[in-house]
Motif scaffolding. Sequence first.
Motif, PDB file in Angstrom:
ATOM      1  N   VAL A   1       6.974   2.992  16.656  1.00  0.00           N
ATOM      2  CA  VAL A   1       6.724   3.876  17.800  1.00  0.00           C
ATOM      3  C   VAL A   1       5.911   3.148  18.874  1.00  0.00           C
ATOM      4  N   ALA A   2       4.841   2.455  18.447  1.00  0.00           N
ATOM      5  CA  ALA A   2       3.988   1.743  19.398  1.00  0.00           C
ATOM      6  C   ALA A   2       4.766   0.653  20.127  1.00  0.00           C
ATOM      7  N   TYR A   3       5.576  -0.103  19.388  1.00  0.00           N
ATOM      8  CA  TYR A   3       6.369  -1.187  19.982  1.00  0.00           C
ATOM      9  C   TYR A   3       7.290  -0.639  21.066  1.00  0.00           C
ATOM     10  N   SER A   4       7.969   0.454  20.761  1.00  0.00           N
ATOM     11  CA  SER A   4       8.903   1.035  21.721  1.00  0.00           C
ATOM     12  C   SER A   4       8.187   1.572  22.949  1.00  0.00           C
ATOM     13  N   LEU A   5       7.048   2.246  22.738  1.00  0.00           N
ATOM     14  CA  LEU A   5       6.306   2.814  23.869  1.00  0.00           C
ATOM     15  C   LEU A   5       5.751   1.727  24.781  1.00  0.00           C
ATOM     16  N   ILE A   6       5.235   0.659  24.186  1.00  0.00           N
ATOM     17  CA  ILE A   6       4.686  -0.429  24.999  1.00  0.00           C
ATOM     18  C   ILE A   6       5.787  -1.103  25.801  1.00  0.00           C
ATOM     19  N   SER A   7       6.965  -1.274  25.197  1.00  0.00           N
ATOM     20  CA  SER A   7       8.074  -1.911  25.922  1.00  0.00           C
ATOM     21  C   SER A   7       8.477  -1.069  27.129  1.00  0.00           C
ATOM     22  N   ILE A   8       8.426   0.245  26.984  1.00  0.00           N
ATOM     23  CA  ILE A   8       8.742   1.133  28.113  1.00  0.00           C
ATOM     24  C   ILE A   8       7.647   1.049  29.171  1.00  0.00           C
ATOM     25  N   LEU A   9       6.404   0.963  28.722  1.00  0.00           N
ATOM     26  CA  LEU A   9       5.263   0.920  29.637  1.00  0.00           C
ATOM     27  C   LEU A   9       5.319  -0.294  30.559  1.00  0.00           C
TER      28      LEU A   9
ATOM     29  N   LYS B   1       0.840  -1.188   0.000  1.00  0.00           N
ATOM     30  CA  LYS B   1       0.000   0.000   0.000  1.00  0.00           C
ATOM     31  C   LYS B   1       0.885   1.251   0.000  1.00  0.00           C
ATOM     32  N   PRO B   2       0.393   2.352  -0.561  1.00  0.00           N
ATOM     33  CA  PRO B   2       1.179   3.596  -0.527  1.00  0.00           C
ATOM     34  C   PRO B   2       1.518   4.031   0.895  1.00  0.00           C
ATOM     35  N   SER B   3       0.668   3.661   1.850  1.00  0.00           N
ATOM     36  CA  SER B   3       0.860   4.085   3.240  1.00  0.00           C
ATOM     37  C   SER B   3       1.697   3.102   4.042  1.00  0.00           C
ATOM     38  N   LYS B   4       2.307   2.108   3.396  1.00  0.00           N
ATOM     39  CA  LYS B   4       3.042   1.064   4.106  1.00  0.00           C
ATOM     40  C   LYS B   4       4.138   1.650   4.995  1.00  0.00           C
ATOM     41  N   GLY B   5       4.902   2.594   4.480  1.00  0.00           N
ATOM     42  CA  GLY B   5       5.982   3.179   5.259  1.00  0.00           C
ATOM     43  C   GLY B   5       5.488   3.889   6.505  1.00  0.00           C
ATOM     44  N   PHE B   6       4.379   4.608   6.383  1.00  0.00           N
ATOM     45  CA  PHE B   6       3.817   5.321   7.527  1.00  0.00           C
ATOM     46  C   PHE B   6       3.316   4.347   8.586  1.00  0.00           C
ATOM     47  N   HIS B   7       2.663   3.284   8.143  1.00  0.00           N
ATOM     48  CA  HIS B   7       2.164   2.291   9.092  1.00  0.00           C
ATOM     49  C   HIS B   7       3.313   1.595   9.817  1.00  0.00           C
ATOM     50  N   GLU B   8       4.419   1.360   9.114  1.00  0.00           N
ATOM     51  CA  GLU B   8       5.582   0.752   9.757  1.00  0.00           C
ATOM     52  C   GLU B   8       6.167   1.702  10.797  1.00  0.00           C
ATOM     53  N   TYR B   9       6.153   2.990  10.499  1.00  0.00           N
ATOM     54  CA  TYR B   9       6.633   3.979  11.478  1.00  0.00           C
ATOM     55  C   TYR B   9       5.769   3.949  12.735  1.00  0.00           C
ATOM     56  N   LEU B  10       4.444   3.890  12.568  1.00  0.00           N
ATOM     57  CA  LEU B  10       3.543   3.813  13.717  1.00  0.00           C
ATOM     58  C   LEU B  10       3.816   2.550  14.533  1.00  0.00           C
ATOM     59  N   LEU B  11       4.069   1.453  13.841  1.00  0.00           N
ATOM     60  CA  LEU B  11       4.347   0.191  14.527  1.00  0.00           C
ATOM     61  C   LEU B  11       5.607   0.297  15.374  1.00  0.00           C
TER      62      LEU B  11
ATOM     63  N   HIS C   1      10.698 -19.258  19.075  1.00  0.00           N
ATOM     64  CA  HIS C   1      11.413 -18.663  20.206  1.00  0.00           C
ATOM     65  C   HIS C   1      12.619 -19.501  20.608  1.00  0.00           C
ATOM     66  N   ASN C   2      12.504 -20.815  20.532  1.00  0.00           N
ATOM     67  CA  ASN C   2      13.645 -21.684  20.856  1.00  0.00           C
ATOM     68  C   ASN C   2      14.835 -21.383  19.958  1.00  0.00           C
ATOM     69  N   ALA C   3      14.540 -20.975  18.712  1.00  0.00           N
ATOM     70  CA  ALA C   3      15.600 -20.696  17.740  1.00  0.00           C
ATOM     71  C   ALA C   3      16.113 -19.263  17.838  1.00  0.00           C
ATOM     72  N   GLY C   4      15.565 -18.467  18.766  1.00  0.00           N
ATOM     73  CA  GLY C   4      16.041 -17.099  18.945  1.00  0.00           C
ATOM     74  C   GLY C   4      15.345 -16.076  18.077  1.00  0.00           C
ATOM     75  N   TYR C   5      14.181 -16.412  17.540  1.00  0.00           N
ATOM     76  CA  TYR C   5      13.414 -15.502  16.694  1.00  0.00           C
ATOM     77  C   TYR C   5      12.052 -15.213  17.317  1.00  0.00           C
ATOM     78  N   SER C   6      11.410 -14.163  16.822  1.00  0.00           N
ATOM     79  CA  SER C   6      10.036 -13.866  17.204  1.00  0.00           C
ATOM     80  C   SER C   6       9.288 -13.333  15.984  1.00  0.00           C
ATOM     81  N   PHE C   7       7.968 -13.542  15.974  1.00  0.00           N
ATOM     82  CA  PHE C   7       7.151 -13.086  14.846  1.00  0.00           C
ATOM     83  C   PHE C   7       6.801 -11.604  14.959  1.00  0.00           C
ATOM     84  N   ILE C   8       6.650 -11.081  16.173  1.00  0.00           N
ATOM     85  CA  ILE C   8       6.161  -9.741  16.482  1.00  0.00           C
ATOM     86  C   ILE C   8       4.683  -9.598  16.107  1.00  0.00           C
ATOM     87  N   ASP C   9       4.359  -9.829  14.834  1.00  0.00           N
ATOM     88  CA  ASP C   9       2.971  -9.719  14.362  1.00  0.00           C
ATOM     89  C   ASP C   9       2.364 -11.129  14.337  1.00  0.00           C
TER      90      ASP C   9
END
Length: 229
Positions: free
Chosen positions: A38-46, A26-36, A124-132
């Motif tokens: 920011v949200a990921y970082s804020l939640i980790s701090i929370l 989508k044309p907005s893909k980059g913006f949505h990734e930016y929101l993701l 997770h055993n292999a050291g990876y995560s899906f995030i989504d």
Amino acid sequence: MHFVNWQRDISVETINGKKVIVKRNKPSKGFHEYLLVVAYSLISILVIHPSPPPLLGEISRKNEGFAMRILLRDLGVPTPELLSISDKIIVEEYIAGGNLYRAFSHGRCIDLSYHAGVQTGRLHNAGYSFIDNKCQNYLIGDIEPIIRTDLGLTQKNASAFSRGMDIATFLASVIDLDQHTYLRIEESFLRGYAAQSKKSIPFFWLVLRNILSLGLASDRILMVRNMLQ
């Protein structure tokens, strides 16, 4: 429809007489990734587990590629066959069974959440995560019970926070189902995860689930009922 992909337009098409899935950025893909990010970082701090945001951009495209699918297959996490990939378009095999959320919402295949828990634990055993790790990113296969799709956010990171996000994202994506169905899915997913994972379940997954539910649930009344339960 409950699930809309923020990053790509997805369509079923026929190429050379074969039904396939075509995913276009989508044309907005980059913006949505930016929101993701920011949200990921804020939640980790929370939740007092500050974590670096997921790597996106070129990494996201590589995650959808052949090498990542081979890696996941070797870990016991099957994915759709990749037919072609470019910077803007991904073409992969069509899986007729549909996604897990659609099955769950019709009262079918609830025990398949066990297999989603198993696959999450293997990663997770292999050291990876899906995030989504939404249940909409799992498809019902013919040979394999479930098949994992939408791999762009996969990260080489199995910190307590990223593991908790994977668990919480899956359960937040089904929290707007009726209470009996949700509880069966939760129990089955956590049982599958515990049976496979060599790592403990992060204690704060419930807090993460409740936070993520605000953005993933479409029925807020059922969401609140399941949170209270």
